[in-house]
Design a protein around this motif. Structure first.
Motif, PDB file in Angstrom:
ATOM      1  N   GLY A 105       0.788  -1.230   0.000  1.00  0.00           N
ATOM      2  CA  GLY A 105       0.000   0.000   0.000  1.00  0.00           C
ATOM      3  C   GLY A 105       0.814   1.271   0.000  1.00  0.00           C
ATOM      4  N   ALA A 106       2.133   1.160  -0.168  1.00  0.00           N
ATOM      5  CA  ALA A 106       2.959   2.375  -0.210  1.00  0.00           C
ATOM      6  C   ALA A 106       2.569   3.210  -1.422  1.00  0.00           C
ATOM      7  N   ARG A 107       2.335   4.476  -1.195  1.00  0.00           N
ATOM      8  CA  ARG A 107       1.961   5.379  -2.285  1.00  0.00           C
ATOM      9  C   ARG A 107       2.848   6.619  -2.331  1.00  0.00           C
ATOM     10  N   PHE A 108       3.924   6.612  -1.563  1.00  0.00           N
ATOM     11  CA  PHE A 108       4.850   7.742  -1.603  1.00  0.00           C
ATOM     12  C   PHE A 108       6.260   7.239  -1.353  1.00  0.00           C
ATOM     13  N   PHE A 109       7.143   7.596  -2.275  1.00  0.00           N
ATOM     14  CA  PHE A 109       8.561   7.276  -2.110  1.00  0.00           C
ATOM     15  C   PHE A 109       9.354   8.554  -2.308  1.00  0.00           C
ATOM     16  N   ALA A 110      10.250   8.839  -1.374  1.00  0.00           N
ATOM     17  CA  ALA A 110      11.200   9.939  -1.541  1.00  0.00           C
ATOM     18  C   ALA A 110      12.586   9.361  -1.323  1.00  0.00           C
ATOM     19  N   GLY A 111      13.499   9.645  -2.224  1.00  0.00           N
ATOM     20  CA  GLY A 111      14.825   9.070  -2.069  1.00  0.00           C
ATOM     21  C   GLY A 111      15.886   9.866  -2.792  1.00  0.00           C
ATOM     22  N   TYR A 112      17.097   9.411  -2.603  1.00  0.00           N
ATOM     23  CA  TYR A 112      18.263  10.035  -3.220  1.00  0.00           C
ATOM     24  C   TYR A 112      19.114   8.893  -3.768  1.00  0.00           C
ATOM     25  N   ILE A 134       9.244  11.468   3.652  1.00  0.00           N
ATOM     26  CA  ILE A 134       8.374  10.313   3.889  1.00  0.00           C
ATOM     27  C   ILE A 134       7.667  10.425   5.237  1.00  0.00           C
ATOM     28  N   ILE A 135       8.317  11.048   6.206  1.00  0.00           N
ATOM     29  CA  ILE A 135       7.648  11.281   7.497  1.00  0.00           C
ATOM     30  C   ILE A 135       6.467  12.227   7.291  1.00  0.00           C
ATOM     31  N   GLY A 136       6.702  13.284   6.517  1.00  0.00           N
ATOM     32  CA  GLY A 136       5.619  14.233   6.249  1.00  0.00           C
ATOM     33  C   GLY A 136       4.456  13.587   5.521  1.00  0.00           C
ATOM     34  N   ALA A 137       4.775  12.804   4.478  1.00  0.00           N
ATOM     35  CA  ALA A 137       3.713  12.179   3.684  1.00  0.00           C
ATOM     36  C   ALA A 137       2.937  11.158   4.503  1.00  0.00           C
ATOM     37  N   SER A 138       3.631  10.462   5.393  1.00  0.00           N
ATOM     38  CA  SER A 138       2.931   9.495   6.239  1.00  0.00           C
ATOM     39  C   SER A 138       1.955  10.211   7.168  1.00  0.00           C
ATOM     40  N   LEU A 139       2.368  11.346   7.690  1.00  0.00           N
ATOM     41  CA  LEU A 139       1.463  12.109   8.553  1.00  0.00           C
ATOM     42  C   LEU A 139       0.273  12.654   7.768  1.00  0.00           C
ATOM     43  N   SER A 140       0.441  12.797   6.461  1.00  0.00           N
ATOM     44  CA  SER A 140      -0.684  13.193   5.604  1.00  0.00           C
ATOM     45  C   SER A 140      -1.513  11.984   5.180  1.00  0.00           C
ATOM     46  N   GLY A 141      -1.162  10.813   5.682  1.00  0.00           N
ATOM     47  CA  GLY A 141      -2.013   9.650   5.466  1.00  0.00           C
ATOM     48  C   GLY A 141      -1.548   8.653   4.425  1.00  0.00           C
ATOM     49  N   LYS A 142      -0.368   8.874   3.834  1.00  0.00           N
ATOM     50  CA  LYS A 142       0.121   7.960   2.806  1.00  0.00           C
ATOM     51  C   LYS A 142       1.185   7.020   3.376  1.00  0.00           C
ATOM     52  N   LYS A 143       1.060   5.741   3.089  1.00  0.00           N
ATOM     53  CA  LYS A 143       2.147   4.829   3.428  1.00  0.00           C
ATOM     54  C   LYS A 143       3.372   5.218   2.605  1.00  0.00           C
ATOM     55  N   SER A 144       4.495   5.377   3.275  1.00  0.00           N
ATOM     56  CA  SER A 144       5.650   6.017   2.648  1.00  0.00           C
ATOM     57  C   SER A 144       6.930   5.272   2.978  1.00  0.00           C
ATOM     58  N   VAL A 187       5.659   7.928  13.692  1.00  0.00           N
ATOM     59  CA  VAL A 187       5.248   8.005  12.291  1.00  0.00           C
ATOM     60  C   VAL A 187       5.564   6.683  11.596  1.00  0.00           C
ATOM     61  N   PRO A 188       4.528   5.976  11.125  1.00  0.00           N
ATOM     62  CA  PRO A 188       4.791   4.743  10.382  1.00  0.00           C
ATOM     63  C   PRO A 188       5.505   5.063   9.069  1.00  0.00           C
ATOM     64  N   CYS A 189       6.605   4.380   8.805  1.00  0.00           N
ATOM     65  CA  CYS A 189       7.304   4.531   7.531  1.00  0.00           C
ATOM     66  C   CYS A 189       8.372   3.435   7.479  1.00  0.00           C
ATOM     67  N   VAL A 190       8.885   3.199   6.292  1.00  0.00           N
ATOM     68  CA  VAL A 190       9.867   2.128   6.123  1.00  0.00           C
ATOM     69  C   VAL A 190      11.138   2.712   5.505  1.00  0.00           C
ATOM     70  N   ILE A 191      12.276   2.363   6.085  1.00  0.00           N
ATOM     71  CA  ILE A 191      13.575   2.794   5.568  1.00  0.00           C
ATOM     72  C   ILE A 191      14.347   1.541   5.162  1.00  0.00           C
ATOM     73  N   VAL A 192      14.685   1.459   3.893  1.00  0.00           N
ATOM     74  CA  VAL A 192      15.416   0.299   3.381  1.00  0.00           C
ATOM     75  C   VAL A 192      16.891   0.683   3.276  1.00  0.00           C
ATOM     76  N   ASP A 193      17.736  -0.070   3.960  1.00  0.00           N
ATOM     77  CA  ASP A 193      19.186   0.168   3.895  1.00  0.00           C
ATOM     78  C   ASP A 193      19.820  -1.032   3.208  1.00  0.00           C
ATOM     79  N   ILE A 194      20.244  -0.832   1.972  1.00  0.00           N
ATOM     80  CA  ILE A 194      20.957  -1.885   1.247  1.00  0.00           C
ATOM     81  C   ILE A 194      22.436  -1.695   1.563  1.00  0.00           C
ATOM     82  N   GLN A 195      22.903  -2.472   2.542  1.00  0.00           N
ATOM     83  CA  GLN A 195      24.217  -2.203   3.128  1.00  0.00           C
ATOM     84  C   GLN A 195      25.371  -2.476   2.154  1.00  0.00           C
ATOM     85  N   ARG A 196      26.361  -1.594   2.241  1.00  0.00           N
ATOM     86  CA  ARG A 196      27.586  -1.752   1.473  1.00  0.00           C
ATOM     87  C   ARG A 196      28.771  -1.527   2.424  1.00  0.00           C
TER      88      ARG A 196
END
Lengths: 380, 71, 279
Positions: free
Chosen positions: A24-31, A67-77, A101-110
């Protein structure tokens, strides 16, 4: 492209993105950062068709903030990064924990520290995930070992984040993120998806940080008539600043208890190999794949080895690891760092079972010989 | 509303006023004066033109200008 | 439903007295914001105030709207997510000069470049008041602060020129003294689709004023009048004199498409796509 049907050859990063979308994630912000960037790329391509939004922020600090902001606006982020970006996210990770704040942070470790080996795997962010942000806090972290598991654990990460109102970390690694394996995405309607609990009182009676019986406050969204005041400053149930010492104590205690009182609900492990063994391997993520191979190789040499694979890492499964220590001759902790999770194993070692480290720091998937050498050392 | 048949009531909330002096200094009609502690006193309310600048310029929400219609 | 709510519908009157120092203009800006929201009949539940850290970052505690108080410098980054998470919201980022332009400078220039539909209101009091009056990116060259006892060796930012260059749709500068103009500019900024920025030159009698402007709170406020000049007045000045003044007024007012409009045009999406009603 649309959602892959049937059995697909897919890399872990792609599976992560599809797991998020199916959760149900509807918002992704990344670099962009190697070796995680494909997660962003799939989101950029696929999210709009689901009504979602992808945005490439100016840095990782902005990414987790968005993503914290978008989650507070109701979007899974969610966001995805690797070690250097994860470091930049640490302050705002604390904001997410503190504001629940519900949100998920994916760390692909290197490999680190610093730029390290940007394209090579490591598992050296285990303690950064646990203690990277300042201050006392609790955290949930999951560690996938296959591409298929990356898909399901991403869904579980969202479910846990909504259930507990807290950021959840996926500790992947370059091996899992960029290995291609056959996987099958299930029918989305067959998935158990957890949604956040909305307020069940009128707007006038709503306090955004008034916890329910399980310690988790029902969550309105920005734009609802239930007013939300989310603050990174010490706050009471109203969300407004409150500088009383008892408020601080109550908040920190609740934030800890709402997760640690439910550790058994979060913990996920796999037992592999014989029930009783001379040596038990404890591992997670890509290293645990090698451990499974080593269990078989050891058997050929007549050594009974089994594996306790940690699928969830934080909160640490104290009870299960303590039991494993109590019924084996020795433990070898296999991880791609100089010894991080082994400290937790030693912490819960009530039986003084000998514990050895198999440390893979070659910028490659841990060599089975390193693990075998540790097993032989344990058997001396 | 014609200025000639308009009166105002100006209230200063002493609990919130921090004695910055802005209302006294910047009132074009010289409505205010300071007491010995710097608290604004409404000296000449009849001079007030109801421009409300003192209310908007009070940093502490301590001034309120209310129009009383004489008719 | 257009109901005249009055500023008290947005302002948390029971939180008075304000925590700011005597003569600090933050309360003046807060009053202007709440008056503008009231004039525009924007329901409080459709407003999110996103604050940073510092004196002005305390403003959220006085608001009855939705609010977010996050980490230092990130109000616009959090605000970007808040806005994209629910495009119907009016997102107002309140930042000080250090918050917006030093630690948050990267987010500031990119929010303006994207032209995301957020209103930034910068309280520029020329120093870090909360931490004891250290110099900031807007402290005028050679001013005395607690970390520049011999004078600041760095020139300050022109916040408005920066905003314009980056791509903001609406850029205005005023002061805490010019209260009717302040309210007018905030109103216009709230109505503007795209990134809008109102720089409010503000008082800090406790720190910047004490070290640089002889006198009291009133002297500090008069200083805001003395260092500013209207656009028309500015044009009449000799080139040499122009450097001495900050020009006030609406400096940019244009209609570039905002980020989300462009994004949705390029990524039309499916039936559940949230486009926002705009405003």
């Amino acid at each position: 492209m649309s959602r892959p049907e049937g059995i697909q050859l897919m890399e872990g990063n792609h599976a992560c993105a599809w797991g998020a979308i199916d959760a149900g994630a509807r918002f992704f912000a990344g670099y962009p950062i190697t070796p995680s960037s494909e997660i962003a790329e799939v989101c950029a391509r696929e999210l709009p068709a689901y009504g979602g939004i992808f945005i490439q922020m100016e840095d990782e600090i902005g990414s987790i903030a968005a993503i914290i902001g978008a989650s507070l606006s109701g979007k899974k982020s969610f966001t995805a990064t690797s070690g250097p970006g994860f470091s930049l996210m640490q302050e705002n990770l604390g904001v997410g924990i503190y504001q629940e704040v519900p949100c998920v942070i994916v760390d692909i470790q290197r490999v680190g520290p610093a730029t390290g080996l940007a394209t090579q795997p490591a598992q050296a962010d285990v303690m950064q995930a646990r203690w990277g942000t300042h201050g006392d806090h609790s955290i949930i972290a999951l560690s996938p070992a296959t591409v298929q598991e990356m898909y399901y654990l991403t869904i579980r990460a969202f479910n846990l984040s909504e259930r507990f109102r807290t950021p959840v970390i996926i500790l992947g690694d370059q091996v899992i993120g960029q290995t291609y394996e056959n996987i099958k995405l299930p029918d989305p309607s067959s998935l158990d998806i957890i949604e956040r609990i909305k307020p069940f009182v009128s707007p006038e009676d709503y306090f955004p940080y008034q916890p329910d019986k399980n310690g988790v406050p029902p969550m309105a969204a920005y734009g609802d008539r239930h007013i939300v005041h989310a603050s990174s400053t010490c706050h009471d149930e109203t969300g407004y600043s409150n500088f009383k010492t008892q408020t601080n104590r109550a908040l920190l205690t609740r934030l800890k208890d709402k997760i640690y009182n439910y550790t058994d609900e979060i913990v996920d492990v796999e037992h592999f190999g014989p029930d009783h063994a001379e040596v038990t391997l404890i591992s997670y993520g890509a290293s645990s794949r090698v451990c499974k191979y080593v269990v078989g190789e050891a058997e050929k040499e007549g050594i009974r080895v089994n594996l306790l694979r940690l699928i969830s890492i934080w909160p640490f499964p104290d009870r299960i690891v303590r039991e494993a220590l109590g019924k084996t001759g020795a433990v070898v902790v296999a991880e791609m760092n100089q010894g991080q999770l082994i400290g937790e194993v030693n912490r819960v070692n009530a039986t003084n079972t000998p514990v050895y480290l198999a440390s893979g720091i070659d910028g490659a998937l841990i060599d089975p010989d390193i693990i075998m050498a540790a097993i032989r050392e344990a058997l001396k | 509303m014609n200025k000639t048949n308009m009166a105002v009531t100006i209230r200063i909330d002493e609990a919130f006023c921090k004695r910055c002096g802005f209302c006294i200094e910047f009132c074009n009609a010289n409505v205010y004066e300071a007491d010995k502690d710097g608290l604004p006193l409404v000296k000449d309310p009849e001079k007030c033109t109801n421009c409300r600048l003192c209310e908007l310029r009070c940093p502490d929400f301590a001034v309120s200008v209310e129009v009383v219609d004489n008719e | 439903m257009a109901v005249n709510l009055g500023y008290k519908e947005y302002f948390k009157s029971d939180a008075l007295p304000l925590m700011w120092c005597a003569g600090c203009g933050n309360g003046i800006i807060l009053r202007a914001i709440t008056e503008a929201l009231s004039d525009l009949h924007i329901p409080p539940h459709q407003v999110v105030i996103s604050t940073g850290i510092g004196c002005w970052g305390k403003a959220d505690d006085y608001m009855k709207t939705h609010a977010f108080h996050g980490s230092h410098g990130r109000a616009l980054a959090f605000g970007t997510g808040i806005k994209l998470g629910n495009p119907d919201l009016h997102v107002i980022a309140l930042m000080g000069d250090g918050d917006a332009l030093a630690i948050g400078g990267n987010h500031f220039i990119h929010a303006a470049r994207r032209n995301i539909d957020i209103t930034a209101i910068i309280s520029n009091n020329f120093n870090y008041g909360m931490t004891g009056g250290q110099y900031s990116p807007t402290t005028p060259l050679s001013s005395s602060t607690t970390t520049s006892p011999a004078g600041v060796a760095e020139p300050g930012f022109d916040v408005c020129a920066l905003s314009e260059t980056c791509g903001a749709n609406y850029v205005a500068r005023t002061t805490a003294y010019h209260v009717t103009q302040l309210k007018r500019f905030i109103t216009a900024a709230l109505l503007k689709q795209g990134f809008s920025m109102v720089e409010v030159i503000n008082t800090c009698p406790t720190h910047f004023g004490r070290r640089n402007i002889p006198g009291d709170t009133v002297s500090m406020m008069k200083y805001l009048k003395d260092i500013t000049v209207s656009k028309a007045g500015y044009e009449k000045l000799d080139e040499a004199d122009k450097e001495k003044y900050l020009v006030t007024g609406e400096l940019v007012n244009r209609e570039r498409p905002d980020y989300l409009s462009v994004y949705r045009e390029m990524n039309p999406g499916g039936p559940e796509t949230d486009r926002g009603e705009g405003h």
